[in-house]
Design an enzyme around this catalytic site. Sequence first.
Site, PDB file in Angstrom:
ATOM      1  N   THR A  72       0.828  -1.207   0.000  1.00  0.00           N
ATOM      2  CA  THR A  72       0.000   0.000   0.000  1.00  0.00           C
ATOM      3  C   THR A  72       0.863   1.258   0.000  1.00  0.00           C
ATOM      4  O   THR A  72       0.642   2.188  -0.784  1.00  0.00           O
ATOM      5  CB  THR A  72      -0.948   0.005   1.205  1.00  0.00           C
ATOM      6  OG1 THR A  72      -1.843  -1.107   1.095  1.00  0.00           O
ATOM      7  CG2 THR A  72      -1.757   1.290   1.271  1.00  0.00           C
ATOM      8  N   SER A 164       4.486  -7.128  -1.315  1.00  0.00           N
ATOM      9  CA  SER A 164       4.380  -7.147   0.140  1.00  0.00           C
ATOM     10  C   SER A 164       4.852  -8.505   0.656  1.00  0.00           C
ATOM     11  O   SER A 164       4.435  -9.555   0.144  1.00  0.00           O
ATOM     12  CB  SER A 164       2.928  -6.901   0.567  1.00  0.00           C
ATOM     13  OG  SER A 164       2.836  -6.678   1.950  1.00  0.00           O
ATOM     14  N   THR A 202      14.527   5.163   9.846  1.00  0.00           N
ATOM     15  CA  THR A 202      15.431   4.051  10.119  1.00  0.00           C
ATOM     16  C   THR A 202      14.843   2.743   9.606  1.00  0.00           C
ATOM     17  O   THR A 202      13.684   2.425   9.855  1.00  0.00           O
ATOM     18  CB  THR A 202      15.699   3.931  11.630  1.00  0.00           C
ATOM     19  OG1 THR A 202      16.266   5.164  12.095  1.00  0.00           O
ATOM     20  CG2 THR A 202      16.645   2.784  11.939  1.00  0.00           C
ATOM     21  N   CYS A 291      -8.692  -6.769   2.826  1.00  0.00           N
ATOM     22  CA  CYS A 291      -8.778  -5.336   3.118  1.00  0.00           C
ATOM     23  C   CYS A 291     -10.214  -4.837   3.169  1.00  0.00           C
ATOM     24  O   CYS A 291     -10.467  -3.745   3.639  1.00  0.00           O
ATOM     25  CB  CYS A 291      -7.987  -4.548   2.086  1.00  0.00           C
ATOM     26  SG  CYS A 291      -6.225  -4.933   2.104  1.00  0.00           S
TER      27      CYS A 291
END
Length: 348
Positions: A72, A164, A202, A291
Amino acid sequence: MRSRIYLDHNATAPLRPEARAAMVAAMDLVGNPSSVHAEGRAAKALVEKARDQIIEALGASQSDLVFTSGATEAAALALAGRRLHAAEVEHEAVLSWCDPTLPVDKDGQVTINESAASALQLANSETGVVQDLPSGLALSDITQAVGRLPYAHNWSGIGMAILSAHKFGGPKGIGALIVPRGHHVAARQTGGGQEMGRRAGTENLVAIAGMAAAAQAALRDLADGVWERVAHLRNILESTLEAEDPDTIFVGRRSRRLPNTSLILTPGWKGETQVMAMDLQGFAVSAGSACSSGKVRASRVLRAMGFDEGLSGCALRVSLGPDTTEEEVLRFADAFSAARRKQRSRAA
């Protein structure tokens, strides 16, 4: 014998043992990849080794790979400030940035006239329908296809691609954007200049290590023919259900599909009711994309393919995995058929 049977791999795949081991090892690295001391350099080396491993697994040596929190975010990074053409069958992560102007036929196939101005998924998460990607395509969502279908980005002719990790057995919360070398994307998250200045913050060392290990393991499964066995089980499931109830519709059956995916339409039986019935019987399945599974509404993908509102609300997605057995598939078929007979008797 497992007390519960997980048949929702398109929503998320179980964490692979290789990914778990890599993540545990990465937890012992104390350094920040942006630090110049030995500990920081060790952390940086892990990030870059993982990046190279994923690039190799995806055949993307001519591209950069930018780590994100998932597909996403990768879609947002790729598409912010652009407006591509897409079809209603795209995942919301892509479609929310695009104009839904591309036509879809009843088999789930999308027609594209302007590749450079279009986005097209490689495989649909609900139906499993696989698309033939035209050369010059601006962006493809390859999330569901990684590790399940042969894919080499260098040979695809595609510009950018999103993926993903948790779909192929890596951890949740990590994904990536494949970007052609020299291609500009505007950073949406600015600050420290990490990820070649495209995504500040990070780096998630532990998740990155898990993603790389999962990508390599998924590639081995593909080479070893694991998904051919899964496709055979999917076909057993469909033929068994069809013999029990000839009115059952298997969406996209005439198209090439992901080897593990069956989207079943059972007229007169709401998808969410099916999910609850199967859950009570010990089976994890879905009414569609994870989703949107919490929303009681007919599938947008099915409506785009020409199914009416009523039938679109009667969908159940079964998505198998590498560890699924024939016994489990037949147990599900028996339980599903019994629940269907009960539902019919109540409706009579």
